[in-house]
Scaffold this motif. Structure first.
Motif, PDB file in Angstrom:
ATOM      1  N   GLU A 227       0.838  -1.208   0.000  1.00  0.00           N
ATOM      2  CA  GLU A 227       0.000   0.000   0.000  1.00  0.00           C
ATOM      3  C   GLU A 227       0.874   1.260   0.000  1.00  0.00           C
ATOM      4  OE1 GLU A 227      -3.480  -0.109   0.472  1.00  0.00           O
ATOM      5  OE2 GLU A 227      -3.567  -2.308   0.564  1.00  0.00           O
ATOM      6  N   VAL A 228       1.962   1.206   0.756  1.00  0.00           N
ATOM      7  CA  VAL A 228       2.852   2.376   0.844  1.00  0.00           C
ATOM      8  C   VAL A 228       3.515   2.609  -0.518  1.00  0.00           C
ATOM      9  CG1 VAL A 228       4.888   3.343   2.002  1.00  0.00           C
ATOM     10  CG2 VAL A 228       3.237   1.950   3.308  1.00  0.00           C
ATOM     11  N   ARG A 229       3.982   1.525  -1.108  1.00  0.00           N
ATOM     12  CA  ARG A 229       4.649   1.632  -2.405  1.00  0.00           C
ATOM     13  C   ARG A 229       3.694   2.177  -3.475  1.00  0.00           C
ATOM     14  NH1 ARG A 229       8.774  -2.050  -5.708  1.00  0.00           N
ATOM     15  NH2 ARG A 229       8.251  -1.187  -7.722  1.00  0.00           N
ATOM     16  N   ALA A 230       2.462   1.676  -3.484  1.00  0.00           N
ATOM     17  CA  ALA A 230       1.482   2.158  -4.463  1.00  0.00           C
ATOM     18  C   ALA A 230       1.198   3.645  -4.254  1.00  0.00           C
ATOM     19  CB  ALA A 230       0.195   1.334  -4.355  1.00  0.00           C
ATOM     20  N   ALA A 231       1.151   4.068  -2.991  1.00  0.00           N
ATOM     21  CA  ALA A 231       0.895   5.489  -2.697  1.00  0.00           C
ATOM     22  C   ALA A 231       2.065   6.357  -3.149  1.00  0.00           C
ATOM     23  CB  ALA A 231       0.636   5.666  -1.194  1.00  0.00           C
ATOM     24  N   LEU A 232       3.295   5.855  -2.979  1.00  0.00           N
ATOM     25  CA  LEU A 232       4.479   6.600  -3.442  1.00  0.00           C
ATOM     26  C   LEU A 232       4.469   6.717  -4.969  1.00  0.00           C
ATOM     27  CD1 LEU A 232       7.237   5.067  -1.140  1.00  0.00           C
ATOM     28  CD2 LEU A 232       6.535   7.476  -1.162  1.00  0.00           C
ATOM     29  N   GLU A 233       4.127   5.618  -5.637  1.00  0.00           N
ATOM     30  CA  GLU A 233       4.116   5.648  -7.104  1.00  0.00           C
ATOM     31  C   GLU A 233       3.053   6.618  -7.618  1.00  0.00           C
ATOM     32  OE1 GLU A 233       5.976   1.209  -7.934  1.00  0.00           O
ATOM     33  OE2 GLU A 233       3.789   1.442  -7.772  1.00  0.00           O
ATOM     34  N   ALA A 234       1.920   6.656  -6.933  1.00  0.00           N
ATOM     35  CA  ALA A 234       0.861   7.593  -7.338  1.00  0.00           C
ATOM     36  C   ALA A 234       1.315   9.036  -7.131  1.00  0.00           C
ATOM     37  CB  ALA A 234      -0.413   7.305  -6.540  1.00  0.00           C
ATOM     38  N   LEU A 235       1.952   9.290  -5.993  1.00  0.00           N
ATOM     39  CA  LEU A 235       2.450  10.647  -5.713  1.00  0.00           C
ATOM     40  C   LEU A 235       3.532  11.040  -6.717  1.00  0.00           C
ATOM     41  CD1 LEU A 235       2.515  13.154  -3.891  1.00  0.00           C
ATOM     42  CD2 LEU A 235       4.115  11.928  -2.406  1.00  0.00           C
ATOM     43  N   ALA A 236       4.403  10.071  -7.058  1.00  0.00           N
ATOM     44  CA  ALA A 236       5.502  10.345  -8.002  1.00  0.00           C
ATOM     45  C   ALA A 236       4.962  10.776  -9.361  1.00  0.00           C
ATOM     46  CB  ALA A 236       6.383   9.109  -8.156  1.00  0.00           C
ATOM     47  N   SER A 237       3.802  10.215  -9.726  1.00  0.00           N
ATOM     48  CA  SER A 237       3.252  10.517 -11.056  1.00  0.00           C
ATOM     49  C   SER A 237       2.802  11.969 -11.145  1.00  0.00           C
ATOM     50  CB  SER A 237       2.078   9.578 -11.357  1.00  0.00           C
ATOM     51  OG  SER A 237       0.949   9.968 -10.583  1.00  0.00           O
ATOM     52  N   ASP A 238       2.725  12.663  -9.998  1.00  0.00           N
ATOM     53  CA  ASP A 238       2.258  14.047  -9.989  1.00  0.00           C
ATOM     54  C   ASP A 238       3.216  14.953  -9.218  1.00  0.00           C
ATOM     55  OD1 ASP A 238       0.462  16.062 -10.645  1.00  0.00           O
ATOM     56  OD2 ASP A 238      -0.576  15.888  -8.714  1.00  0.00           O
ATOM     57  N   THR A 239       4.505  14.572  -9.195  1.00  0.00           N
ATOM     58  CA  THR A 239       5.504  15.373  -8.478  1.00  0.00           C
ATOM     59  C   THR A 239       6.642  15.691  -9.431  1.00  0.00           C
ATOM     60  OG1 THR A 239       4.953  14.265  -6.395  1.00  0.00           O
ATOM     61  CG2 THR A 239       7.081  15.374  -6.482  1.00  0.00           C
ATOM     62  N   ASP A 240       7.045  16.972  -9.471  1.00  0.00           N
ATOM     63  CA  ASP A 240       8.133  17.381 -10.365  1.00  0.00           C
ATOM     64  C   ASP A 240       9.411  16.624 -10.029  1.00  0.00           C
ATOM     65  OD1 ASP A 240       6.466  19.206 -11.539  1.00  0.00           O
ATOM     66  OD2 ASP A 240       7.166  20.899 -10.309  1.00  0.00           O
ATOM     67  N   ALA A 241      10.217  16.327 -11.048  1.00  0.00           N
ATOM     68  CA  ALA A 241      11.520  15.682 -10.828  1.00  0.00           C
ATOM     69  C   ALA A 241      12.353  16.561  -9.894  1.00  0.00           C
ATOM     70  CB  ALA A 241      12.234  15.482 -12.151  1.00  0.00           C
ATOM     71  N   GLY A 242      13.044  15.927  -8.952  1.00  0.00           N
ATOM     72  CA  GLY A 242      13.892  16.665  -8.016  1.00  0.00           C
ATOM     73  C   GLY A 242      13.172  17.081  -6.748  1.00  0.00           C
ATOM     74  N   THR A 243      11.826  17.049  -6.757  1.00  0.00           N
ATOM     75  CA  THR A 243      11.048  17.305  -5.542  1.00  0.00           C
ATOM     76  C   THR A 243      10.854  15.977  -4.835  1.00  0.00           C
ATOM     77  OG1 THR A 243       9.884  19.144  -6.585  1.00  0.00           O
ATOM     78  CG2 THR A 243       8.830  18.162  -4.650  1.00  0.00           C
ATOM     79  N   PRO A 244      11.203  15.892  -3.531  1.00  0.00           N
ATOM     80  CA  PRO A 244      11.114  14.586  -2.880  1.00  0.00           C
ATOM     81  C   PRO A 244       9.708  13.987  -2.940  1.00  0.00           C
ATOM     82  CG  PRO A 244      12.324  16.129  -1.497  1.00  0.00           C
ATOM     83  CD  PRO A 244      11.750  16.936  -2.642  1.00  0.00           C
ATOM     84  N   VAL A 245       9.632  12.721  -3.332  1.00  0.00           N
ATOM     85  CA  VAL A 245       8.390  11.938  -3.251  1.00  0.00           C
ATOM     86  C   VAL A 245       8.443  11.270  -1.886  1.00  0.00           C
ATOM     87  CG1 VAL A 245       7.051  10.061  -4.264  1.00  0.00           C
ATOM     88  CG2 VAL A 245       8.346  11.619  -5.741  1.00  0.00           C
ATOM     89  N   HIS A 246       7.745  11.832  -0.929  1.00  0.00           N
ATOM     90  CA  HIS A 246       7.992  11.516   0.480  1.00  0.00           C
ATOM     91  C   HIS A 246       6.654  11.496   1.207  1.00  0.00           C
ATOM     92  CE1 HIS A 246      10.890  12.525   4.094  1.00  0.00           C
ATOM     93  NE2 HIS A 246      10.317  11.337   4.220  1.00  0.00           N
ATOM     94  N   LEU A 247       6.314  10.358   1.815  1.00  0.00           N
ATOM     95  CA  LEU A 247       5.045  10.224   2.549  1.00  0.00           C
ATOM     96  C   LEU A 247       5.322   9.897   4.009  1.00  0.00           C
ATOM     97  CD1 LEU A 247       2.969   8.091  -0.004  1.00  0.00           C
ATOM     98  CD2 LEU A 247       2.520  10.474   0.630  1.00  0.00           C
ATOM     99  N   GLY A 248       4.538  10.506   4.906  1.00  0.00           N
ATOM    100  CA  GLY A 248       4.683  10.244   6.337  1.00  0.00           C
ATOM    101  C   GLY A 248       3.621   9.267   6.815  1.00  0.00           C
ATOM    102  N   TYR A 249       3.993   8.395   7.738  1.00  0.00           N
ATOM    103  CA  TYR A 249       3.051   7.457   8.355  1.00  0.00           C
ATOM    104  C   TYR A 249       2.373   8.181   9.528  1.00  0.00           C
ATOM    105  CZ  TYR A 249       5.741   3.635   6.077  1.00  0.00           C
ATOM    106  OH  TYR A 249       6.376   2.803   5.190  1.00  0.00           O
ATOM    107  N   VAL A 250       1.027   8.188   9.523  1.00  0.00           N
ATOM    108  CA  VAL A 250       0.300   8.880  10.593  1.00  0.00           C
ATOM    109  C   VAL A 250      -0.813   7.987  11.138  1.00  0.00           C
ATOM    110  CG1 VAL A 250       0.763  11.194   9.673  1.00  0.00           C
ATOM    111  CG2 VAL A 250      -1.340   9.986   9.001  1.00  0.00           C
ATOM    112  N   SER A 251      -1.303   8.367  12.299  1.00  0.00           N
ATOM    113  CA  SER A 251      -2.459   7.679  12.865  1.00  0.00           C
ATOM    114  C   SER A 251      -3.687   7.969  12.011  1.00  0.00           C
ATOM    115  CB  SER A 251      -2.714   8.182  14.285  1.00  0.00           C
ATOM    116  OG  SER A 251      -4.059   7.902  14.649  1.00  0.00           O
ATOM    117  N   PRO A 252      -4.454   6.946  11.617  1.00  0.00           N
ATOM    118  CA  PRO A 252      -5.646   7.199  10.808  1.00  0.00           C
ATOM    119  C   PRO A 252      -6.729   7.940  11.576  1.00  0.00           C
ATOM    120  CG  PRO A 252      -5.572   4.896  11.478  1.00  0.00           C
ATOM    121  CD  PRO A 252      -4.261   5.514  11.907  1.00  0.00           C
TER     122      PRO A 252
END
Ligand code: GTQ
Length: 351
Positions: A227-252
């Protein structure tokens, strides 16, 4: 910045005066003032350090032959930062990291302790951790929480070795003289999937009954890597190159970091990509989930591959470059930002 005047030394003081103070458990501050309150920035003992899984794995497997689980309780090789001395069990000033091995049929017995722990699964099939009766499967890249004072044990019902990375706030708890553990009985588990598959199946949806209610402290204990990997790939598809593709784990339930002291996040580096992370005051540990990268940590260059671990001191500038032109690289990061935020010292720097 003006140069501060040099302060008086211990040697300048008369011997009888020093002896009189020592006999009364007194120490003058000024000779050690600058060591305890260095000007401008901290002087971390933590050194940028790399632990290669290729080095760790054979030694960990040998521990499996040398030391039965009954003689180890937890069969762990600790990633000890040389800047702190190897006996201190520091990866950074606040973060302990080790790699734990469990063999088929073994049970690392139930206990609970004041340090908070998390697991990031490295290899093997059939391992699981039980936290307060919740059975949490361990698959490559999964994040599993065992928060402070929660009962936990590890079991291996499959074949072959199971290895994971442990991260704890142990050095912090030792520093405040609050570290201790209690032994417990084997837990009985509910025969149901963990909350990541049921109550908190999807980000943005919570059990209706929890709305407006005071949230329990740890509603979700497992973040499956898929799930984390899929979320990173989705974010990467909409993030400029060189901008960190970075997700934080939080309490739901609260949207806040999932543990009070340590923070967890995941990064994706696209093929050939290089990113400089925003510099901050936290210390951090990076674990390569998969890929091949070159890290620059406070001026030290480190080449890391699958399952390697890198320690980064407080205030470090960190640049990460994916060495592959064809494959993405994925990293998991542990930091002490939540602790620093709570005590009011967290800073983000412009560069
Ligand atoms: O699995 O409970 O690396 O208690 C250190 C202390 C793991 C654990 C460690 C522990 C554990």
């Amino acid at each position: 910045m003006t140069d501060a005047p040099a302060l008086g030394t211990l040697e300048e003081l008369p011997a009888d005066y020093r002896a009189a103070m020592e006999a009364r458990n007194l120490v003058p501050l000024w000779p050690s003032m600058r060591a305890f309150l260095p000007h401008g920035a901290p002087r971390p003992q933590t050194r940028p350090t790399l632990w290669r899984y290729a080095d760790v794995r054979p030694l960990l497997l040998r521990a499996g032959e040398l030391t039965p689980i009954e003689k180890a309780e937890r069969r762990v090789l600790v990633f000890s930062n040389p800047g702190h001395g190897l006996d201190g069990l520091h990866c950074t000033g606040t973060i302990y990291v080790g790699m734990q091995l469990i063999l088929p049929g073994e049970n690392a017995p139930s206990h609970r302790h004041t340090p908070a722990a998390v697991r990031l699964v490295v290899e093997g099939e059939g391992g699981f951790t039980i936290v307060n009766g919740e059975r949490l499967p361990m698959e490559r890249g999964d994040l599993i929480l065992t928060p402070a004072l929660q009962w936990h044990e590890h079991i291996h019902a499959g074949t072959g070795p199971v290895v994971w990375m442990d991260a704890l706030d142990l050095p912090l708890l030792v520093g405040i003289e609050a570290s201790y553990a209690l032994e417990g009985q084997k837990q009985t588990t509910r025969n149901a999937p963990d909350a990541s598959a049921t109550r908190y199946r999807r980000a943005g949806l919570v059990p209706y009954s929890s709305l407006g209610a005071r949230p329990g402290p740890y509603p979700l204990l497992r973040w499956p890597w898929g799930e984390v990997r899929a979320a990173l790939e989705a974010l990467a598809s909409d993030t400029d190159a060189g901008t960190p593709v970075h997700l934080g784990y939080v309490s739901p339930e609260t949207g806040e970091e999932c543990l009070p002291t340590l923070g967890f996040s995941a990064l994706m580096l696209r093929p050939g990509e290089q990113v400089t992370l925003p510099r901050d005051s936290a210390s951090a540990v990076f674990h390569v989930v998969s890929g091949s990268l070159q890290a620059d940590v406070a001026g030290t260059t480190l080449d890391a591959e699958d399952a390697d671990v890198i320690a980064a001191p407080v205030h470090a500038r960190v640049t990460l470059a994916n060495r592959s032109a064809t494959n993405p690289a994925f990293l998991f990061r542990v930091d002490d930002a939540p602790l620093q935020r709570k005590i009011g010292i967290y800073e983000r720097f412009a560069a």
